[in-house]
Design a protein around this motif. Structure first.
Motif, short mmCIF file in Angstrom:
data_model
loop_
_atom_site.label_atom_id
_atom_site.label_comp_id
_atom_site.label_asym_id
_atom_site.label_seq_id
_atom_site.Cartn_x
_atom_site.Cartn_y
_atom_site.Cartn_z
N SER A 111 13.19 39.67 21.08
CA SER A 111 13.08 38.22 20.87
C SER A 111 11.62 38.23 20.48
CB SER A 111 13.35 37.23 22.07
OG SER A 111 14.46 37.25 22.65
N LEU A 112 10.78 38.73 21.13
CA LEU A 112 9.37 38.78 20.49
C LEU A 112 9.01 39.32 19.29
CD1 LEU A 112 7.20 39.21 23.98
CD2 LEU A 112 7.51 37.05 22.70
N ALA A 113 9.88 40.30 18.88
CA ALA A 113 9.90 41.14 17.60
C ALA A 113 10.44 40.24 16.49
CB ALA A 113 10.66 42.43 17.61
N ASN A 114 11.38 39.49 16.88
CA ASN A 114 12.13 38.67 15.89
C ASN A 114 10.98 37.32 15.73
OD1 ASN A 114 14.30 39.97 15.81
ND2 ASN A 114 15.35 39.16 17.30
N PHE A 115 10.42 37.07 17.05
CA PHE A 115 9.50 35.92 16.77
C PHE A 115 8.42 36.07 15.75
CE2 PHE A 115 5.57 34.16 18.29
CZ PHE A 115 5.55 32.84 17.83
N ALA A 116 7.73 37.35 15.98
CA ALA A 116 6.72 37.82 15.16
C ALA A 116 7.12 37.88 13.67
CB ALA A 116 6.14 39.13 15.69
N VAL A 160 26.00 34.76 7.22
CA VAL A 160 25.27 35.86 7.73
C VAL A 160 23.88 35.63 8.38
CG1 VAL A 160 24.59 38.21 7.58
CG2 VAL A 160 26.45 37.29 6.05
N ILE A 161 23.61 35.95 9.66
CA ILE A 161 22.64 35.66 10.38
C ILE A 161 21.89 37.05 10.45
CG2 ILE A 161 21.59 34.54 12.69
CD1 ILE A 161 23.76 32.98 12.80
N LEU A 162 20.49 37.05 10.25
CA LEU A 162 19.63 38.23 10.08
C LEU A 162 18.34 37.95 11.08
CD1 LEU A 162 19.56 39.38 6.26
CD2 LEU A 162 21.29 40.15 7.86
N PRO A 163 18.33 38.96 12.05
CA PRO A 163 17.35 38.95 13.06
C PRO A 163 16.13 39.17 12.04
CG PRO A 163 18.90 40.36 13.78
CD PRO A 163 19.22 40.13 12.35
N ASN A 164 15.03 38.21 12.45
CA ASN A 164 13.73 38.48 11.43
C ASN A 164 12.74 39.54 11.92
OD1 ASN A 164 14.10 35.87 10.22
ND2 ASN A 164 13.14 34.79 11.80
N GLY A 165 12.80 40.29 12.85
CA GLY A 165 12.26 41.43 13.30
C GLY A 165 12.74 42.75 12.28
N ASN A 166 14.12 42.86 12.20
CA ASN A 166 14.57 43.81 11.17
C ASN A 166 14.13 43.31 9.91
OD1 ASN A 166 15.54 45.16 13.36
ND2 ASN A 166 17.40 44.23 13.44
N LEU A 167 14.35 42.03 9.48
CA LEU A 167 14.32 41.39 8.12
C LEU A 167 12.86 41.71 7.66
CD1 LEU A 167 16.01 40.02 5.76
CD2 LEU A 167 15.15 37.92 6.63
N SER A 168 11.94 41.31 8.37
CA SER A 168 10.49 41.64 8.01
C SER A 168 9.81 43.12 8.06
CB SER A 168 9.52 40.71 9.03
OG SER A 168 9.50 41.31 10.33
N ASN A 169 10.64 43.95 8.74
CA ASN A 169 10.30 45.50 8.49
C ASN A 169 11.04 46.12 7.84
OD1 ASN A 169 8.42 45.19 10.60
ND2 ASN A 169 9.74 45.38 12.39
N GLY A 170 11.76 45.43 6.97
CA GLY A 170 12.79 46.26 5.99
C GLY A 170 12.39 45.99 4.69
N ILE A 171 13.25 46.52 3.70
CA ILE A 171 13.06 46.25 2.45
C ILE A 171 13.91 44.95 1.86
CG2 ILE A 171 13.58 47.18 -0.12
CD1 ILE A 171 13.17 49.72 1.06
N ILE A 172 13.18 44.03 0.78
CA ILE A 172 13.88 42.99 0.49
C ILE A 172 14.00 42.65 -0.85
CG2 ILE A 172 13.68 40.50 0.84
CD1 ILE A 172 12.22 40.78 3.38
N THR A 173 15.00 42.65 -1.57
CA THR A 173 14.98 42.29 -2.94
C THR A 173 15.13 40.87 -2.99
OG1 THR A 173 15.72 44.72 -3.23
CG2 THR A 173 16.15 43.20 -5.16
N ASN A 174 14.10 40.30 -3.82
CA ASN A 174 14.30 38.61 -4.18
C ASN A 174 14.57 38.60 -5.76
OD1 ASN A 174 14.07 35.88 -4.53
ND2 ASN A 174 12.31 35.87 -3.09
#
Length: 282
Positions: A111-116, A160-174
């Motif tokens: 949870s803290l990783a997702n919060f960060a 689709v619900i994505l945890p922010n911890g994984n999302l912030s540490n992965g590749i994002i194409t905008n």
């Protein structure tokens, strides 16, 4: 005689504890002054912090969270400092807070990783609500950005619900960050086709008003394949027109080339069968 002795005893006792009371009272008064002034300053500092975050256009939910967190942490430190001023031993109290913090941190690692991750996303804004992104093997429109997760809506209207911890540490194409996008169409034409005519047809299709003229559209011979010559049409459009222009050209290119007598060949492969004659015995 006994009365005089009792009076003398009370006088001596008062002379002993009155200075102690006065000293302790001065500490209490000082602690109250520090508490009042510190409390006021903390409220002012956190209010100024929230205004600064608002000027930087930080998400409202993050503004309130950071302001509340800073206010609570500073006030806890103030209370510990005031208790120390009075003379209360705070070492064990601080140790207990530290131990509890470590225990909570270990219990809530995910949870803290997702919060960060949520804080980083809201601060640095790699995407905004309404952007189309591709991340973690999923693509969709950003519906909302929460502290712990981000909600996407896919093209077929799934959530689709994505945890922010994984999302912030992965590749994002905008795909919405830039105002314009490039479209490239690679079309294979027959080796006997008139390449100049094929290029002119593609450029004529690119005269759609949604196609930008700067940079100018271009049609080039991109590659010589095994069974066809690849002619590439390269155009730029506004990001909002990307899907519509792509679908339009996908539907018209083949029909227009065929109408002009330019074939788009199927992949071909030539197979030679080598047969060795059997030797007849003499």
């Amino acid at each position: 005689m006994d009365l005089n002795a009792e009076v003398d005893h009370l006088v001596k006792a008062s002379q002993a504890w009155i200075p102690m009371v006065m000293q302790y009272a001065s500490k209490v008064v000082l602690a109250l002054v520090v508490l009042c002034v510190g409390w006021w300053l903390i409220n002012r500092v956190t209010a100024s912090l929230q205004k600064l975050l608002a000027l930087r256009h930080i998400d409202l939910a993050l503004q309130r969270f950071i302001g509340t967190l800073a206010n609570v942490v500073l006030k806890i430190l103030l209370l510990v400092s005031v208790a120390s001023t009075i003379g209360i031993e705070t070492t064990s109290f601080v140790a207990a807070i530290g131990g509890a913090t470590v225990a909570i941190g270990l219990a809530l690692q995910g949870s803290l990783a997702n919060f960060a991750g949520g804080v980083l996303i809201l601060l640095f804004r790699p995407f905004r609500i309404g952007d189309w992104i591709e991340a973690q093997g999923v693509s969709g429109t950003v519906d909302s950005i929460q502290i712990f997760h981000t909600v996407l809506r896919t093209g077929d209207n799934r959530t689709v619900i994505l945890p922010n911890g994984n999302l912030s540490n992965g590749i994002i194409t905008n795909t919405n960050r830039q105002p314009t996008r490039k479209i490239t169409f690679d079309i294979g034409v027959d080796y006997d086709a008139d390449l100049q005519k094929a290029r002119e047809i593609l450029l004529d299709l690119a005269r759609d008003p949604r196609v930008l003229q700067t940079p100018a559209p271009e049609a080039v011979v991109a590659a010589l394949g095994d069974s066809s010559i690849t002619v590439s049409l390269r155009i730029w459009v506004n990001t909002g027109d990307f899907g519509a222009v792509t679908n339009m050209l996908n539907g018209e290119i083949r029909d227009r080339l065929r109408a002009e007598g330019i074939d788009i060949p199927f992949p071909q492969r030539v197979i030679r069968v080598m047969q060795e004659e059997a030797k007849q015995p003499a």
